[in-house]
Design a protein around this motif. Structure first.
Motif, short mmCIF file in Angstrom:
data_model
loop_
_atom_site.label_atom_id
_atom_site.label_comp_id
_atom_site.label_asym_id
_atom_site.label_seq_id
_atom_site.Cartn_x
_atom_site.Cartn_y
_atom_site.Cartn_z
N UNK A 3 0.71 -1.00 -0.02
CA UNK A 3 -0.08 0.01 0.19
C UNK A 3 0.93 1.22 0.01
N UNK A 4 2.22 1.29 0.39
CA UNK A 4 2.88 2.27 0.28
C UNK A 4 3.25 2.91 -1.08
N UNK A 5 2.95 2.22 -2.03
CA UNK A 5 3.06 2.70 -3.46
C UNK A 5 2.08 3.12 -3.79
N UNK A 6 0.77 3.52 -3.15
CA UNK A 6 -0.27 4.15 -3.58
C UNK A 6 -0.54 5.36 -2.56
N UNK A 7 -1.17 6.39 -3.10
CA UNK A 7 -1.51 7.73 -2.16
C UNK A 7 -1.88 7.25 -1.08
N UNK A 8 -1.86 8.09 0.11
CA UNK A 8 -2.19 7.89 1.37
C UNK A 8 -3.67 7.93 1.61
N UNK A 9 -4.59 8.80 0.67
CA UNK A 9 -5.74 8.94 0.61
C UNK A 9 -6.71 7.54 -0.03
N UNK A 10 -6.10 6.43 -0.44
CA UNK A 10 -6.42 5.44 -1.04
C UNK A 10 -7.25 4.70 0.08
N UNK A 11 -6.83 4.39 1.17
CA UNK A 11 -7.68 3.47 2.19
C UNK A 11 -9.10 4.24 2.69
N UNK A 12 -8.83 5.54 2.81
CA UNK A 12 -9.94 6.39 3.07
C UNK A 12 -11.03 6.38 2.29
N UNK A 13 -10.58 6.40 0.85
CA UNK A 13 -11.72 6.47 -0.10
C UNK A 13 -12.35 5.03 -0.24
N UNK A 14 -11.39 3.79 -0.09
CA UNK A 14 -11.77 2.60 -0.28
C UNK A 14 -12.64 2.40 0.88
N UNK A 15 -12.58 2.74 2.18
CA UNK A 15 -13.48 2.47 3.30
C UNK A 15 -14.78 3.31 3.21
#
Length: 168
Positions: free
Chosen positions: A1-13
């Motif tokens: 996940x470090x290769x993706x923007x930090x906002x991805x988990x927030x948008x995912x959930x």
């Protein structure tokens, strides 16, 4: 996940829980409208079918307007927050039993909320990948994001099935 923007988990959930609520609600919506014994509205099946179809149609039409307003007036983040808030209020209003005014109001608020939420969360996700260091992983990011939708749809169906209720 470090290769993706930090906002991805927030948008995912965020998207995952929104879709879970939608698929769970839509799975029991017709039953709620036609039920006469356990606190439902007692509509005729034809009336409930018309309302159900109109609701689904408007859920798919309003994102066009929500996207335009986000592009020109509100911005993506504000639109997502506004949409999520409106959908939450709509779900809460839907919990008020046997009140047609709040029933129709809740549907309208959920439709408007969906219109602001749906087109803009995907756009915001795409914007996270505009930096050069993330550009090559954009497709992977969308795959992860849409996996949240699939998980939520599945879980919404499982929870509905666990109640033993089906529309057919």
């Amino acid at each position: 996940m470090r290769q993706h923007p930090a906002g991805l988990p927030f948008l995912f959930f965020t998207e995952m829980w929104e879709r879970f609520g939608y698929y769970l609600m839509i799975g029991i919506f017709f039953l709620y409208m036609t039920d006469t014994q356990a606190g439902g509205l007692g509509f005729e099946r034809a009336t409930a079918s018309d309302i159900y179809g109109t609701f689904i149609a408007l859920v798919y039409v309003t994102p066009f307007v929500g996207g335009l307003l986000a592009d020109r007036v509100l911005g993506y983040r504000r639109s997502i927050v506004l949409g999520g808030t409106l959908m939450g209020i709509g779900y809460l209003l839907l919990a008020i039993p046997n009140n047609l005014t709040t029933f129709y109001l809740s549907m309208g608020v959920m439709i408007l909320g969906n219109g602001f939420f749906k087109p803009n969360i995907s756009t915001l996700l795409g914007n996270l990948y505009n930096e050069d260091r993330y550009r090559a992983r954009k497709d992977d990011g969308y795959n992860i994001f849409y996996m949240g939708i699939n998980i939520a749809a599945y879980q919404g169906g499982v929870v509905q099935a666990a109640t033993g209720e089906t529309v057919m």
